[in-house]
Enzyme design. Structure first.
Site, PDB file in Angstrom:
ATOM      1  N   HIS A 374       2.495   7.413   3.126  1.00 50.75           N
ATOM      2  CA  HIS A 374       1.558   6.280   3.175  1.00 50.75           C
ATOM      3  C   HIS A 374       2.133   5.015   3.777  1.00 50.75           C
ATOM      4  CE1 HIS A 374      -1.675   7.995   0.599  1.00 50.75           C
ATOM      5  NE2 HIS A 374      -0.678   8.693   0.091  1.00 50.75           N
ATOM      6  N   LYS A 565      -6.979  -7.944  -0.266  1.00 48.28           N
ATOM      7  CA  LYS A 565      -5.989  -6.859  -0.247  1.00 48.28           C
ATOM      8  C   LYS A 565      -4.730  -7.429  -0.852  1.00 48.28           C
ATOM      9  CE  LYS A 565      -6.480  -6.702   4.367  1.00 48.28           C
ATOM     10  NZ  LYS A 565      -6.596  -5.310   4.755  1.00 48.28           N
ATOM     11  N   ARG A 566      -3.712  -6.572  -1.099  1.00 49.98           N
ATOM     12  CA  ARG A 566      -2.446  -7.115  -1.577  1.00 49.98           C
ATOM     13  C   ARG A 566      -1.953  -8.198  -0.607  1.00 49.98           C
ATOM     14  NH1 ARG A 566      -0.132  -4.607  -6.317  1.00 49.98           N
ATOM     15  NH2 ARG A 566       1.659  -5.918  -5.817  1.00 49.98           N
ATOM     16  N   LYS A 571       0.439  -7.996   6.347  1.00 50.56           N
ATOM     17  CA  LYS A 571      -1.022  -8.068   6.391  1.00 50.56           C
ATOM     18  C   LYS A 571      -1.506  -9.420   6.950  1.00 50.56           C
ATOM     19  CE  LYS A 571      -1.422  -4.937   2.384  1.00 50.56           C
ATOM     20  NZ  LYS A 571      -2.247  -3.784   2.796  1.00 50.56           N
ATOM     21  N   THR A 673      -7.992   0.909   3.664  1.00 56.70           N
ATOM     22  CA  THR A 673      -9.239   1.519   3.187  1.00 56.70           C
ATOM     23  C   THR A 673     -10.261   0.430   2.882  1.00 56.70           C
ATOM     24  OG1 THR A 673      -8.132   1.646   1.045  1.00 56.70           O
ATOM     25  CG2 THR A 673      -8.361   3.702   2.278  1.00 56.70           C
ATOM     26  N   LYS A 677     -14.437   0.025   3.448  1.00 56.63           N
ATOM     27  CA  LYS A 677     -15.416  -0.455   2.460  1.00 56.63           C
ATOM     28  C   LYS A 677     -16.253  -1.588   3.031  1.00 56.63           C
ATOM     29  CE  LYS A 677     -12.081   0.984  -0.917  1.00 56.63           C
ATOM     30  NZ  LYS A 677     -10.849   0.547  -1.603  1.00 56.63           N
TER      31      LYS A 677
HETATM   32  C1  CR1 Z   1      -0.910   1.720   2.899  1.00 55.76           C
HETATM   33  O1  CR1 Z   1      -0.235   0.493   2.986  1.00 55.76           O
HETATM   34  C2  CR1 Z   1      -3.127   2.853   3.044  1.00 55.76           C
HETATM   35  C3  CR1 Z   1      -2.918   3.307   1.612  1.00 55.76           C
HETATM   36  C4  CR1 Z   1      -3.594   4.617   1.319  1.00 55.76           C
HETATM   37  C5  CR1 Z   1      -0.782   2.273   1.485  1.00 55.76           C
HETATM   38  C6  CR1 Z   1      -2.375   1.557   3.293  1.00 55.76           C
HETATM   39  O2  CR1 Z   1      -2.457   1.216   4.643  1.00 55.76           O
HETATM   40  O3  CR1 Z   1      -4.494   2.683   3.282  1.00 55.76           O
HETATM   41  O4  CR1 Z   1      -1.537   3.463   1.340  1.00 55.76           O
HETATM   42  N1  CR1 Z   1       0.622   2.613   1.292  1.00 55.76           N
HETATM   43  O5  CR1 Z   1      -3.192   5.597   2.200  1.00 55.76           O
HETATM   44  C7  CR1 Z   1       1.304   2.433   0.175  1.00 55.76           C
HETATM   45  O6  CR1 Z   1       0.827   1.903  -0.813  1.00 55.76           O
HETATM   46  C8  CR1 Z   1       3.367   2.902  -0.920  1.00 55.76           C
HETATM   47  O7  CR1 Z   1       2.585   2.908   0.217  1.00 55.76           O
END
Ligand code: CR1
Length: 832
Positions: A374, A565-566, A571, A673, A677
């Site tokens: 991820h 988002k975080r 970002k 994601t 949404k």
């Molecule tokens: C990614 O940063 C992705 C999600 C789900 C995150 C994000 O871009 O949409 O995973 N990765 O696949 C993450 O949390 C530890 O890595």
């Protein structure tokens, strides 16, 4: 808004089975019964929580028939079970979702009203289970929804954290974390299975003995044994009559009392053991990237992986005594490297505890496990200090060494003499301190490795996993992420769901490619005006929540420009801020400037130890304070930080956006994601060619997407040629003006030092190229402003976005996992 909720939900309530007592009268009776027998309350004295609990129990009861029938599948030899191993499941509130998916919404609402209450109020009572940090955990939750909806026998395995992700408060503009006591009023959705429990060993050492037949027996003598107890939560599929299983493990002491110590009179010491054991599942680590060397985190990972694999082996043995066939019973997906100890643990269970030979065990381990990556951020790749690993998992380290020995032999045979490659691919890192590399372990132990968006998978193959790709290209595939349209449209945007269903029927909920039929409504003025009506109502609802939570009044007519988002430098929330500052200066310089009113809304948590992210939150709030109070921009610019962004708040925020900010440095966001949404709820996206943005743009059409910035190749090239952010600062006076305002103390009551670390970071380092993309971002934002002035055209684009987002349903992702990785047949849809 109340009315919309009613009508929208009503159209999705057919198809329930009257035998299960889901009529209004039966629900009314059931709620009162639970109030009496479960909550032990008289109606006149019941609190809102009592009613919420009573209703939830009544709903859960009605999910049990399907659940029990579904659990039966685990014994059916013909059906492979998908096991999704994830340290995080960011579920969001259950009640509303279960009412939608089971078709009980109307009955519940009417029953609740007949008791003089409002369903809305009871829905608000639920503390959401925040058992995840962000996208990774929420993705796991969307996948559980899709697995159940697609009627695939599945188990999500994870950790029952007593404290989930912290609640975020904003004090004086700073983030303050408070404990998330989500279980304090009880959790009506889980069932404790005291008899499904496993022992998990930790620490100690190993001994080698020869048994009577002269065979080598390996004994692991741990210093500690902890018990994992299963807590089960039903996951309703959408009208599928299948209920999936989420099984979360809670740690307990094997014996609540250490009787030896107790007998010696050391009562307090005796209870110590219990405290330590229970601490394993106490709290979720609130970082979206791993901190090195947290023993408790490694213990958490091992604990849940071991319980889950022991549970799977138990289930398999109910079907067949042959563990060589374990891969016929289970397809196990590792959600990132957090569960990657599964490779070593499955080997240990098979070899040490069940007597399989190494080769047979290795074959079945590999063909069972698969790994999803991820992130490409190098600092986010998990590795454990070798000594720490050895202390907690001495036997696993031996197994890792043996896997590594055999694996490196293969590498040497494939690439004779390539020492550098051997060093890179080894499961053990030996450059400056020794570490166990979890991504390498996961890659070696899996038959499939996937990224989460097309671009991400390509970059994985070229960068972090390049050596593995070169050696075993057949293992690699892409599965682009998706989100469930049940929670993210039907539940959170009932107005839009209703309008869509009125126009094209309801099938889009499980067949989102049908959304394409909306395209022909994009030229129908009355449809477009209804479409705008829905968005406006959602914006008014969000405006009311903003006023209540922040005291800031925002204009629902203005463009809602949202980034939730975080908080992370990659970002680039700070790039968004630079745009805001530039608009602020432009309006102040030229009050006649043609800039349509905008409301900038931010939300997101920062990891508690991530100083720069916390400073960015402070800066957002500081800019908000100045801009919102300045009469010269009144009615034109507003800035809001919406505190405590979580699933519940997301359900309110995504549907109210006009513009979705997806502005990460290209190549850094694996997928995203939230981008899906927003777009699925009719927002237009301003974004870089990063993660799934690339595919969203392909689907919705480039004329319906606001693209800016460097692409991943250009980012790499710029970095390679030597990036000097200071040059961009020197050469762009508006950028200079924005940054100088921050460093002047304008937003910090004259304290020029407050934001200095952020400013210095941008001017002298700017790892994520905010300054390089600033001008392109600004020009793109001007195109946004121009487009927003043509409301009709904007609405057309909004409709086309929704119409073309079908690909991003998590049902499509799950189908791809079934075909490409799990080899699980897709069952025909349930006849409604
Ligand atoms: C990614 O940063 C992705 C999600 C789900 C995150 C994000 O871009 O949409 O995973 N990765 O696949 C993450 O949390 C530890 O890595």
């Amino acid at each position: 808004a109340n009315n919309t909720v009613k009508t929208a939900a009503s159209s999705h309530t057919q198809g329930h089975d009257p035998r299960r007592g889901v009529g209004t009268a039966a629900m009314n009776r059931a709620i009162l019964d639970h109030l009496h027998f479960t909550m032990a309350r008289l109606p006149a004295l019941a609190s809102r929580n009592d009613w919420y609990m009573a209703l939830s129990h009544a709903v859960r009861d009605r999910m049990l028939d399907d659940w029990l029938a579904s659990l039966h599948h685990f014994r059916n030899k013909e059906l492979k079970v998908v096991s999704y191993l994830s340290a995080e499941f960011l579920l969001g509130p259950h009640l509303g979702n279960n009412l939608i998916n089971t078709g009980m919404w109307d009955a519940a609402r009417d029953a609740v009203e007949s008791l003089g209450l409002r369903l809305e109020d009871l829905l608000r009572q639920e503390e959401e289970p925040g058992l995840g940090n962000g996208g990774l955990g929420r993705l796991a939750a969307c996948y559980l929804d899709s697995l159940a909806t697609l009627r695939i026998p599945s188990i999500g395995y994870g950790i029952r954290y007593e404290f989930g992700i912290f609640d975020q408060l904003i004090r004086d503009g700073w983030q303050v974390e408070t404990a998330d006591k989500w279980l304090k009023f009880g959790n009506p959705w889980e069932i404790c299975r005291s008899e499904i429990a496993y022992e998990v060993k930790m620490g100690g050492h190993t001994e080698y003995h020869h048994d009577a037949d002269g065979r080598l027996a390996i004994v692991w003598l741990p210093v500690k044994v902890i018990k994992g107890v299963a807590y089960d939560t039903p996951i309703a599929g959408y009208r599928s009559r299948i209920t999936g299983l989420l099984r979360l493990w809670k740690s307990e002491a094997v014996e609540s009392f250490n009787f030896q110590a107790f007998n010696a009179g050391e009562y307090y010491h005796a209870v110590d053991e219990k405290v330590v054991s229970e601490s394993i599942t106490k709290v979720l680590y609130p970082n979206d990237e791993p901190g090195v060397g947290k023993l408790l985190r490694l213990a958490q990972q091992y604990f849940f992986v071991s319980c889950s694999l022991q549970d799977m082996i138990r289930v398999h043995l109910l079907r067949s005594p042959r563990l060589e066939e374990f891969d016929q019973t289970f397809a196990v997906q590792m959600n990132d490297t957090h569960p990657s100890l599964a490779v070593a643990e499955l080997m240990r269970l098979l070899v040490d505890e069940h007597g399989l030979g190494w080769d047979a065990a290795w074959k079945v381990t590999r063909s069972t496990l698969a790994y999803t990556n991820h992130t490409l951020l190098p600092e986010a790749l998990e590795k454990w200090p070798l000594q720490l690993f050895a202390n907690l998992l001495p036997r696993h380290l031996e197994i890792v060494y043996e896997i590594n020995r055999r694996f490196l032999d293969e590498v040497s045979r494939a690439y004779p003499g390539d020492q550098a490659r051997l060093a890179r691919m080894s499961l053990i890192e030996e450059t400056g301190g020794k570490f166990v590399r979890m991504a390498n372990l996961a890659s070696v132990g899996s038959h499939a490795i996937n990224g989460v968006a097309h671009l991400h998978t390509e970059l994985l193959k070229e960068t972090v996993l390049a050596d593995f790709y070169q050696m075993t290209p057949e293992k690699f595939c892409n599965v682009t992420n998706g989100v469930t349209p049940r929670r993210w449209v039907l539940l959170s945007n009932p107005g839009l769901a209703w309008l869509i269903s009125e126009s094209i029927g309801e099938e889009w909920v499980t067949a989102p490619e049908k959304l394409r039929e909306l395209e022909c409504f994009a030229s129908d003025p009355s449809f477009l005006s209804a479409w705008r009506g829905v968005k406006d109502a959602n914006k008014r609802a969000l405006a009311a929540a903003i006023l209540e939570r922040t005291g800031v009044a925002v204009d629902p007519e203005s463009l809602f420009d949202i980034q939730v988002k975080r908080i992370h430098e990659y970002k680039r929330q700070h790039l968004n801020l630079l745009h805001i500052l530039t608009l602020y200066h432009r309006i102040k310089r030229d009050p006649g400037a043609q800039i349509p009113p905008r409301t900038f809304i931010f939300g997101g948590k920062a990891a508690p130890g991530y100083f720069m992210a916390k400073l960015i939150i402070k800066l957002i709030n500081s800019v908000a304070e100045v801009v919102n109070a300045d009469p010269e921009v009144a009615g034109r610019l507003k800035v809001v930080f919406f505190p405590d962004f979580n699933v519940t708040n997301g359900q309110l925020i995504y549907p109210a956006a006009d513009l979705s900010e997806q502005i990460s440095t290209s190549g850094k966001e694996a997928s995203g994601t939230g981008n899906m949404k927003f777009s699925l709820n009719g927002a237009l996206t301003i974004g870089t060619l990063d993660g799934a943005n690339v595919e969203i743009r392909e689907e919705v059409g480039e004329e319906n997407f606001f693209l800016f910035g460097l692409n991943a190749t250009e980012v790499q090239a710029l970095k390679k040629s030597g990036y000097h952010p200071g040059r961009f600062y020197e050469e762009d006076w508006e950028l200079r003006e924005a940054i100088d305002a921050v460093r002047s103390g304008l937003f910090s009551h004259g304290d020029a030092g407050l934001f200095q670390p952020l400013v210095d970071h941008l001017l002298y380092d700017d790892e994520y190229l905010a300054l390089a993309d600033y001008r392109s971002y600004l020009e793109c934002q001007e195109r946004v402003s121009t487009a927003f002035r043509q409301r009709e055209l904007w609405s057309v684009k909004s409709v086309l976005n929704v119409a073309r987002m079908g690909k991003f349903s998590s049902d499509r992702s799950i189908r791809e996992y079934c075909e490409k990785i799990w080899k699980v047949p897709i069952r025909p849809p349930f006849p409604h």
